[in-house]
Motif scaffolding. Structure first.
Motif, mmCIF file in Angstrom:
data_model
loop_
_atom_site.group_PDB
_atom_site.id
_atom_site.type_symbol
_atom_site.label_atom_id
_atom_site.label_comp_id
_atom_site.label_asym_id
_atom_site.label_seq_id
_atom_site.Cartn_x
_atom_site.Cartn_y
_atom_site.Cartn_z
ATOM 1 N N SER A 1 1.252 -1.041 -0.051
ATOM 2 C CA SER A 1 0.051 -0.174 0.152
ATOM 3 C C SER A 1 0.931 1.006 -0.493
ATOM 4 O O SER A 1 1.351 1.589 -0.656
ATOM 5 C CB SER A 1 -0.611 0.130 1.265
ATOM 6 N N GLY A 2 0.642 1.387 1.217
ATOM 7 C CA GLY A 2 1.983 2.662 0.954
ATOM 8 C C GLY A 2 3.321 2.239 0.878
ATOM 9 O O GLY A 2 4.359 3.459 0.574
ATOM 10 N N GLY A 3 4.050 1.076 1.613
ATOM 11 C CA GLY A 3 5.214 0.325 1.401
ATOM 12 C C GLY A 3 6.462 1.488 2.590
ATOM 13 O O GLY A 3 7.290 0.640 2.739
ATOM 14 N N GLN B 1 3.658 9.230 2.563
ATOM 15 C CA GLN B 1 3.676 7.587 2.201
ATOM 16 C C GLN B 1 2.783 6.762 3.363
ATOM 17 O O GLN B 1 2.215 5.355 2.514
ATOM 18 C CB GLN B 1 4.932 7.242 2.066
#
Lengths: 266, 150
Positions: free
Chosen positions: A30-32, A106
């Motif tokens: 997803s955001g990482g 993020q």
């Protein structure tokens, strides 16, 4: 390693289904901010990766229920005047996320949920707000309370072919408070407490968030102590930031401060 | 895949596990993003991706297909520095310069949204960047100076 940079939710679900059918445990990005470094270090078995970055799941809709897509960042939550007004608890938590502008751009709530880290800021707040996860797979959609999805540190009740496409959180305008203890600006929290109505939810004391009902405002500390002392040993949480005994000692005070904030917000 | 880096259109063929910072450095030769922690802590891999200030060690390179990437190198030149770079020079806000991608781009992002930030807002905005030379106080002063000069 195969990586699918899905261009739609359907494409992501197809890739997940194929991977799961082959017996793999695909990693969904997803955001990482948590899983990418874990993959780089080899801590995550990442034979198959499905990256949601191009799926467009970044919508945030505010009504009587706030709906957030899997890619909605903490910064989107912080920047939304509607979230600030109707979910002040979520707004306050997001505003305190560690890592500066970059991580707030993020990091995502859904990513934090799926990572299921006991030290997370997000989990106790999501449980306190009675958030529901929208869980999808190629074969259908189900909703599940966040509290029910969390199994143990790093583990959720998500099947290999499922992902969390978003969250649904009922508006909760008044009477909430959030307090966390951490030792440095760039540190993960040690203990978190989210107070809503007649309960306080603690993070960082057990493998999953702990809901402590509050019989009376004056009995917060005692209720927390009783709850923590009743925790089975195997569920007690400790990491390099603090042993469990320290968490048990500070949690009643953190909880009491969160409840005080909630009372002030009424 | 195609993307735009500091105004130049480029085509690359990253491996599935490559992160954006590795592609920027190893395939495209940029030294305006650096590798520090690979964990999202230090901030020296920071770049603007489609206008968003991000840590590129946390981004799989394939996610950036079609993106516009701006590194510190695109911000100003030695003879014509960006006002935030000018403020960092004037306030001696760095020594080795390793932290500058994160410090400068975080400051630029902050000032775009918050033209007159408080010290608390400045510290909060810069908190994702580690300075090895302990220049935090001067960095805060530099952002304050850049805000005042706008």
């Amino acid at each position: 390693m195969t990586t699918t940079f899905a261009r739609s939710l359907d494409e992501a679900l197809t890739a997940l289904a194929e991977s799961a059918a082959a017996g793999a445990k695909p990693v969904v990005v997803s955001g990482g901010t948590l899983c990418v470094p874990a993959m780089v270090r080899g801590e995550l078995d990442a034979a198959d990766v499905v990256d949601l970055g191009r799926t467009g799941l970044n919508t945030l809709a505010v009504g009587s229920v706030i709906e957030l897509g899997a890619l909605v960042s903490y910064q989107q939550v912080i920047s939304s005047p509607r979230v600030r007004a109707e979910l002040p608890l979520l707004h306050r938590m997001a505003s305190g996320i560690t890592g500066g502008i970059q991580i707030r751009n993020q990091g995502t709530l859904v990513g934090a949920l799926c990572a299921a880290r006991p030290q997370s800021d997000a989990l106790a707040v999501l449980v306190a707000l009675q958030a529901e996860a929208v869980v999808v797979s190629a074969s259908g959609t189900r909703t599940a309370p966040v509290a029910d999805l969390l199994v143990s540190p790093g583990t959720t009740h998500l099947a290999a072919d499922e992902l969390v496409a978003g969250l649904r959180i009922p508006a909760c305008l008044h009477g909430t408070g959030y307090v966390k203890l951490k030792f440095a600006e760039s540190s993960w929290p040690v203990v978190t407490a989210a107070a809503v109505q007649d309960r306080v939810v603690l993070g960082g004391v057990a493998g999953t968030p702990q809901v402590v009902p509050l019989p009376s405002r004056r009995e917060v500390r005692a209720a927390v102590v009783d709850h923590l002392d009743a925790l089975p040993t195997e569920h007690r949480w400790a990491d390099l930031r603090a042993p469990w005994a320290y968490r048990r000692r500070v949690a009643p005070e953190i909880a009491a401060r969160a409840v005080e904030l909630a009372e002030e917000a009424r | 895949m195609r993307l735009q880096v500091d105004g130049a259109h480029v085509q690359i063929d990253p491996d599935p596990e490559d992160t954006l910072v590795d592609v920027l450095r190893d395939e495209l030769g940029s030294t305006a993003v650096r590798v520090g922690c690979r964990n999202g802590d230090c901030g020296t891999c920071t770049a603007l991706v489609d206008g968003q200030c991000v840590k590129t060690c946390l981004v799989l390179a394939g996610r950036a297909e079609g993106a516009r990437v701006e590194t510190l190198a695109s911000l100003g030149t030695e003879t014509n520095p960006h006002p935030v770079q000018e403020a960092f020079l004037a306030e001696y806000a760095f020594q080795c310069g390793f932290c500058l991608p994160g410090m400068i781009l975080s400051a630029v992002t902050l000032l775009a949204d918050t033209p007159s930030p408080s010290d608390a807002e400045i510290r909060n905005a810069l908190s994702g960047n580690l300075c090895r030379c302990t220049g935090y106080v001067n960095a805060v002063r530099a952002v304050r100076r850049a805000a005042a000069a706008r």
